[in-house]
Design an enzyme around this catalytic site. Structure first.
Site, short mmCIF file in Angstrom:
data_model
loop_
_atom_site.label_atom_id
_atom_site.label_comp_id
_atom_site.label_asym_id
_atom_site.label_seq_id
_atom_site.Cartn_x
_atom_site.Cartn_y
_atom_site.Cartn_z
N SER A 109 0.80 -1.22 0.00
CA SER A 109 0.00 0.00 0.00
C SER A 109 0.84 1.28 0.00
O SER A 109 1.56 1.54 -0.95
CB SER A 109 -0.95 -0.04 1.19
OG SER A 109 -1.85 1.02 1.15
N HIS A 110 0.77 2.03 1.10
CA HIS A 110 1.44 3.33 1.17
C HIS A 110 2.85 3.21 1.72
O HIS A 110 3.53 4.22 1.86
CB HIS A 110 0.61 4.24 2.05
CG HIS A 110 0.26 3.59 3.36
ND1 HIS A 110 -0.70 2.60 3.44
CD2 HIS A 110 0.77 3.72 4.58
CE1 HIS A 110 -0.77 2.17 4.68
NE2 HIS A 110 0.12 2.81 5.40
N ASP B 106 -2.26 6.72 -3.13
CA ASP B 106 -1.16 5.93 -2.58
C ASP B 106 -0.69 4.87 -3.58
O ASP B 106 -1.22 4.77 -4.70
CB ASP B 106 -1.53 5.33 -1.22
CG ASP B 106 -2.48 4.17 -1.33
OD1 ASP B 106 -3.23 4.11 -2.32
OD2 ASP B 106 -2.49 3.31 -0.43
N ASP C 87 -1.02 1.70 -4.11
CA ASP C 87 -1.97 0.77 -4.74
C ASP C 87 -3.29 1.43 -5.10
O ASP C 87 -4.23 0.75 -5.52
CB ASP C 87 -2.19 -0.46 -3.85
CG ASP C 87 -2.81 -0.09 -2.51
OD1 ASP C 87 -2.52 1.01 -2.00
OD2 ASP C 87 -3.59 -0.90 -1.97
N ASP D 287 -5.75 2.98 -3.44
CA ASP D 287 -7.01 2.98 -2.70
C ASP D 287 -7.16 4.22 -1.81
O ASP D 287 -8.26 4.55 -1.40
CB ASP D 287 -7.24 1.69 -1.90
CG ASP D 287 -6.09 1.34 -0.99
OD1 ASP D 287 -5.09 2.08 -0.97
OD2 ASP D 287 -6.18 0.30 -0.29
N ARG D 288 -6.05 4.93 -1.53
CA ARG D 288 -6.15 6.13 -0.70
C ARG D 288 -6.19 7.39 -1.55
O ARG D 288 -5.67 7.39 -2.67
CB ARG D 288 -4.94 6.25 0.22
CG ARG D 288 -4.89 5.19 1.28
CD ARG D 288 -3.74 5.46 2.23
NE ARG D 288 -3.78 4.47 3.30
CZ ARG D 288 -3.15 4.60 4.45
NH1 ARG D 288 -2.42 5.67 4.70
NH2 ARG D 288 -3.25 3.66 5.36
N LYS E 291 -11.51 0.53 -0.51
CA LYS E 291 -11.58 1.97 -0.68
C LYS E 291 -11.03 2.31 -2.06
O LYS E 291 -10.33 1.50 -2.66
CB LYS E 291 -10.83 2.69 0.42
CG LYS E 291 -9.40 2.24 0.62
CD LYS E 291 -8.87 2.80 1.93
CE LYS E 291 -7.46 2.31 2.20
NZ LYS E 291 -7.36 1.51 3.41
C1 G1P Z 1 -3.80 1.80 8.47
C2 G1P Z 1 -4.95 2.76 8.67
C3 G1P Z 1 -6.26 2.07 8.40
C4 G1P Z 1 -6.24 1.46 7.01
C5 G1P Z 1 -5.02 0.56 6.84
C6 G1P Z 1 -4.89 0.06 5.42
O1 G1P Z 1 -3.89 0.74 9.37
O2 G1P Z 1 -4.93 3.29 9.98
O3 G1P Z 1 -7.31 2.99 8.54
O4 G1P Z 1 -7.40 0.70 6.78
O5 G1P Z 1 -3.84 1.30 7.16
O6 G1P Z 1 -4.77 1.09 4.49
P1 G1P Z 1 -3.04 0.67 10.74
O7 G1P Z 1 -1.60 0.79 10.34
O8 G1P Z 1 -3.46 1.84 11.55
O9 G1P Z 1 -3.40 -0.64 11.36
ZN ZN Z 2 -3.35 1.50 -0.16
#
Ligand code: G1P
Ligand code: ZN
Length: 563
Positions: free
Chosen positions: A118-119, A288, A290, A292-293, A389
Site C-alpha cells: 500500500s502506502h 497511494d 496501490d 485505494d487512498r 476503498k
Molecule cells: C492503516 C490505517 C487504516 C487502514 C489501513 C490500510 O492501518 O490506519 O485505517 O485501513 O492502514 O490502508 P493501521 O496501520 O493503523 O493498522
Molecule cells: Zn493502499
C-alpha cells in the site's frame, strides 16, 4: 494440444511470522528476498485454506513495486499446481487495489491476490506485501486470515509447477495442461485499466464532467506518487475527460516510487500541495501506491480532511448518479474517524455504523445491502461499488459535487462547516517505536480502562477544561455475522463530545507505531470556525499526551508524522 507441466511437491520449513495484519502480510522486502520459500509458503498457505475447486478463478495484480513481478511468477506456478482453474492477471502485473476488487466482482472470481504494501515505500530496502481478497472483492475477514496464518505455521510442503513461465507483458489468453490427468489452466492477461474504467463510467456522468471541466476551464492535477494509479489517472483525466497531459504528476509507476513514501498526506504529497499553493490548479488529488487512498486539495492549497471529505460526500450524495439510482442505504466510518459523518447521517436519517479500523469491517454491511458509503481518517473513502476503498472514485465523487454545487472546493467545505459545525481532526503517528515502550503506553491506558479511576475527572489545558465521560477499549460486534472484534483502540470521550483515541498500527513491517487520534468539535456559530485546525486542537492534544504519557514512555518529544 496444450503445453503440459508436472506438479512437484517441495519440502519446506514453516515460518511463524506470516500473520496478516490490518491489510495483508507486510514485511521488509528483504524477508521475501532472503528467507527461503517465503513467498511460496505463504501462497501455498492461501491455497490450502481456499482449497481451489475445479471452477476456482483468481485475480492477480499489484502496485508495481519491487519484487511484484517475481511474486506473480510464484503465484502462477503455485496456483496452477494447486488446482486453480483460471488466473486473471493485470498486464505487466499491474492492477490497483480497487481494480482487483472490481474485477473479482465483475467476473465472479473466487478471490484475488494483491501484491502491495500500500502506502509503505517500495524497493529492495523497503516493504513488500501480499493480500488475499475474497469473492465479494474485499479483504479476507479475520477468520480467513487467521486460518492462513495457522496453516503457514505448520507448512511442510508446497506444490509447484516449476517450469511454468508465462508472458504477462502482452494482453491475451494462454492455456496449459497440468499433471497426469492434463487438468487445464487458463491464464488471461488483461488491461490494467479497462474494467475499472467501465465501472467508473457507470457510476459517474463522464460526458457532463467533461463539459464542466471544459466550460469552466478547470485545471486539475492528479499526483500518483509513482504508484499504480498513473495509467488509470491518464485514462480517466486525459483520454476520457479531455484534460491535458500536464494534469498528471508522477504518473509512471516505479518499483521504488521514486524513493519516497507513496502516501497521500500533507507530509509525503508535499509536491502536490506546493503546486496547488501556486493557485494555478483548481482541484488536486494524490493517491497511494496501490490507489485505494486519496488526498484532495483545492485551489491555493486548501486541504480537505478525509473525515470532512466523507461527511461532505454523504451530504451531497445526490450529486453522484450511482447514489441517485441506488439510494444511500447507510453510511459508516472507522471508529477513529471524526464524528463529522454522524451529523450528516442524523440529518439525512440514515443508519450510521462505527466499525474498527480496516476496510474489511465494511464488507458484511455492504453485502447485506445496509451500507453504501464509508471511509476512514487514513485517507480512505469508498462506496459499495466495490469492496475496497477507492482513491480515484473519491476524486471523481468530488468533481461531481463541485459540478453539482457550482462551487470550488473551499466554498463547499466551508459551507458544510457552516451547516454542521466542524470536527477538527488530527492524527499523530509515532513510527518505529520500541515495541516494549509502545506496549507500555497501551498497558498504561488499558489500566485506566480497567479501573475507571479517571471517569468524570477534569483535565485543563490552555483554559479549556475537558471532563472524561467514557474511557474504554473499543469492541465491535458485526451486525451481520455477530463476530466480535475486541481491543480495537482505547477511547477517551469527553463531555463536549471531543474524543482521543490510541491504538497500535497493524500495517507496519517492523517495530511498533502508536497512533493518537484527536477529534474536537467546533460549533457552527463559533468565532474560530474557519481558524487553523492546529490551533483549535492544541488543548486536546496536550491533554492526550499527558494522559497517555507517550513522551515519557517512548522518549519521543514529537510524532514522526502528523496528518
Ligand atoms: C492503516 C490505517 C487504516 C487502514 C489501513 C490500510 O492501518 O490506519 O485505517 O485501513 O492502514 O490502508 P493501521 O496501520 O493503523 O493498522
Ligand atoms: Zn493502499
Amino acid at each position: 494440444m496444450c503445453e503440459s507441466y508436472t506438479v512437484t511437491s517441495v519440502s519446506t520449513t514453516p515460518y511463524d511470522d506470516q500473520k496478516p495484519g490490518t491489510s495483508g502480510l507486510r514485511k521488509p522486502t528483504q524477508v521475501f528476498l532472503t528467507k527461503t520459500n517465503y513467498t511460496e509458503n505463504f501462497i501455498q498457505s492461501i491455497m490450502t485454506v481456499i482449497k481451489p475447486s475445479e471452477d476456482c478463478v483468481l485475480v492477480v495484480g499489484g502496485d508495481g513495486r519491487y519484487f511484484m513481478k517475481e511474486a506473480v511468477r510464484v503465484i502462477v506456478k503455485v496456483a496452477a499446481a494447486n488446482g486453480v482453474r483460471r488466473l486473471i492477471i493485470g498486464q505487466n502485473g499491474l492492477l490497483s487495489t480497487p481494480a482487483v476488487s472490481c474485477i473479482i466482482r465483475k467476473y465472479s472470481a473466487t478471490g484475488g491476490i494483491i501484491l502491495t504494501a500500500s502506502h509503505n515505500p517500495g524497493g529492495p530496502n523497503a516493504d513488500f506485501g501480499i493480500k488475499y481478497n475474497i469473492s465479494n472483492g474485499g479483504p479476507a475477514p479475520s477468520k480467513v486470515t487467521d486460518a492462513i496464518y495457522e496453516v503457514s505455521k505448520q507448512l511442510n510442503t508446497y506444490d509447484i509447477c516449476k517450469d511454468l513461465e508465462i508472458d504477462i507483458s502482452t494482453i491475451g489468453h494462454q492455456s496449459f495442461c497440468i499433471g497426469e490427468n492434463k487438468r487445464k489452466v487458463d491464464i488471461d492477461v488483461i488491461s490494467s485499466v479497462a474494467d475499472y474504467l467501465t465501472l467508473m463510467k457507470d457510476i459517474f456522468d463522464f460526458p457532463a464532467l467533461k463539459n464542466y471541466i471544459h466550460d469552466k476551464k478547470l485545471k486539475l492535477r492528479f499526483d500518483a506518487l509513482h504508484g499504480v494509479i498513473g495509467p488509470y489517472a491518464k485514462s480517466v483525466l486525459c483520454d476520457e475527460l479531455g484534460c491535458s497531459q500536464d494534469s498528471l504528476a508522477h504518473c509512471v509507476p516505479k518499483e521504488d516510487f521514486g524513493g519516497s513514501h507513496p502516501d497521500p498526506n500533507l507530509t509525503y504529497a508535499r509536491d502536490l500541495v506546493q503546486e496547488m499553493e501556486k493557485g494555478v490548479h483548481d482541484f488536486g488529488a494524490a493517491f497511494d501506491g496501490d490507489g485505494d487512498r486519496n488526498m484532495l486539495i483545492g485551489k491555493n492549497g486548501f486541504y480537505v480532511s478525509p473525515c470532512d471529505s466523507l461527511a461532505i460526500i454523504a451530504n451531497n450524495y445526490e450529486a453522484i448518479p450511482y447514489f441517485r439510482k441506488n439510494g444511500l442505504k447507510g453510511v459508516a466510518r472507522s471508529m477513529p474517524t471524526s464524528g463529522a459523518l454522524d451529523r450528516v447521517a442524523a440529518k439525512l436519517q440514515k443508519s450510521m455504523y462505527e466499525t474498527p479500523t480496516g476496510w474489511k469491517f465494511f464488507g458484511n454491511l455492504m453485502d447485506a445491502g445496509q451500507l453504501s458509503l464509508c471511509g476512514e481518517e487514513s485517507f480512505g473513502t469508498g462506496s459499495d461499488h466495490i469492496r475496497e476503498k477507492d482513491g480515484l472514485w473519491a476524486a471523481l465523487a468530488w468533481l461531481s459535487i463541485l459540478m453539482h454545487a457550482n462551487a470550488d472546493v473551499e466554498q463547499v467545505v466551508k459551507q458544510h462547516w457552516r451547516e454542521f459545525g466542524r470536527n477538527c481532526f488530527t492524527r499523530y503517528d509515532y513510527e518505529q517505536v520500541d515495541v516494549v515502550a509502545a506496549n507500555n503506553v497501551m498497558s498504561g491506558l488499558k489500566a485506566y480502562v480497567e479501573n475507571q479511576s479517571l471517569l468524570n475527572t477534569e483535565h485543563t489545558s490552555q483554559s479549556h477544561t475537558f471532563v472524561i465521560k467514557t474511557f474504554d477499549d473499543f469492541e465491535y460486534t458485526d451486525p451481520i455475522d455477530q463476530s466480535v472484534a475486541k481491543n480495537q483502540g482505547v477511547r477517551i470521550i469527553f463531555g463536549d463530545g471531543s474524543r482521543v483515541i490510541f491504538r497500535l498500527s497493524g500495517t507496519g513491517s517492523s517495530g511498533a507505531t502508536i497512533r493518537m487520534y484527536i477529534d474536537s468539535y467546533i460549533s457552527s456559530d463559533a468565532e474560530n470556525l474557519e481558524a487553523s485546525a492546529e490551533e483549535a486542537l492544541k488543548p486536546l492534544v496536550e491533554v492526550a499526551l499527558r494522559l497517555s504519557k507517550i513522551p515519557q514512555f517512548t522518549g519521543r518529544e514529537a510524532p514522526t508524522v502528523i496528518t
